[in-house]
Design an enzyme around this catalytic site. Structure first.
Site, short mmCIF file in Angstrom:
data_model
loop_
_atom_site.label_atom_id
_atom_site.label_comp_id
_atom_site.label_asym_id
_atom_site.label_seq_id
_atom_site.Cartn_x
_atom_site.Cartn_y
_atom_site.Cartn_z
N GLY A 160 -11.26 -44.04 24.00
CA GLY A 160 -9.87 -44.61 24.01
C GLY A 160 -9.53 -45.33 25.11
N GLN A 191 -3.67 -49.56 30.30
CA GLN A 191 -4.96 -49.59 30.76
C GLN A 191 -5.98 -50.97 31.23
OE1 GLN A 191 -6.85 -46.16 28.98
NE2 GLN A 191 -7.88 -45.92 30.95
N CYS A 248 -11.31 -40.02 31.76
CA CYS A 248 -10.66 -41.54 31.45
C CYS A 248 -10.94 -42.77 32.45
CB CYS A 248 -8.85 -41.66 32.24
SG CYS A 248 -7.65 -42.86 31.73
N LEU A 249 -11.32 -43.96 31.61
CA LEU A 249 -11.91 -45.36 32.32
C LEU A 249 -11.18 -45.86 33.66
CD1 LEU A 249 -12.17 -46.69 28.67
CD2 LEU A 249 -14.21 -45.33 30.42
N HIS A 279 -3.19 -38.33 25.53
CA HIS A 279 -3.72 -39.08 26.59
C HIS A 279 -3.02 -40.16 26.51
CE1 HIS A 279 -6.90 -39.44 30.12
NE2 HIS A 279 -6.65 -41.19 29.29
N GLU A 280 -3.33 -41.13 24.55
CA GLU A 280 -3.29 -42.60 25.25
C GLU A 280 -2.33 -43.03 25.51
OE1 GLU A 280 -5.78 -44.26 26.10
OE2 GLU A 280 -7.41 -43.09 25.44
N HIS A 318 -0.53 -42.43 28.21
CA HIS A 318 -1.02 -43.98 29.51
C HIS A 318 0.72 -45.27 28.84
CE1 HIS A 318 -4.38 -43.64 31.83
NE2 HIS A 318 -5.58 -43.19 30.15
NI NI Z 1 -6.90 -42.50 29.79
#
Ligand code: NI
Length: 167
Positions: free
Chosen positions: A46, A51, A91-92, A133-134, A137
């Protein structure tokens, strides 16, 4: 398409609140394509526009095994949620950190697709975790902010050390 650089926690730009997309046009479709390419390349399941330092309410997700089910959400909103699940998240933007977070087990989400058409999706399990989660963000919240202050401090110290080693 293009690969986009991913912001790393604790970059303050990860705390900006993303703006509602007024019109789903070519620039949004290009953003979705670039975000999908960036997510698959990372690799991740995701990615939120926040991000990649674009503060618009756009998310891409693909939780399928063979990376064949790309989901794109413009202006996603959770309409209903139920149950509870605790899942280990990564998470990236927080590389190498995996922590258990409590989320709703099921969510019903509405959004616009890349053509600007509204849709409703009911999700559970990993997909439900990923959606929550997204969307966090987009609201300027990174998953580690669900953890205790003590844990957050440890994570920041670990990431600062990593950054020094790789610098
Ligand atoms: Ni993330």
């Amino acid at each position: 398409m293009a690969l986009l650089p991913i912001l790393r926690y604790p970059d303050p730009r990860l705390h900006k609140k993303a703006a509602v997309v007024e019109r789903v046009d070519e620039s949004i479709r290009k953003l979705i394509a670039d975000m999908a390419e960036t997510m698959y390349e990372a690799p991740g399941i995701g990615l939120a526009a926040t991000q990649v330092d674009v503060h618009k309410r756009v998310v891409v997700i693909d939780v399928s095994e063979d990376k064949s089910k790309l989901l794109a959400f413009v202006n996603p909103e959770i309409l209903e949620r139920s149950g509870e699940q605790i899942c280990e998240e990564g998470c990236l933007s927080v590389p190498g950190i995996y922590e258990k977070v409590s989320r709703s087990e099921r969510v019903k989400v509405c959004a616009l697709d890349p053509r600007g058409e509204p849709f409703i999706l009911e999700a559970e399990g990993l997909l439900a975790v990923c959606i929550q989660h997204e969307i966090d963000h987009l609201d300027g919240k990174v998953f580690v902010e669900h953890l205790s202050q003590l844990k957050q401090g440890r994570i920041k110290a670990k990431l600062a050390k990593q950054a020094r080693i790789t610098a």
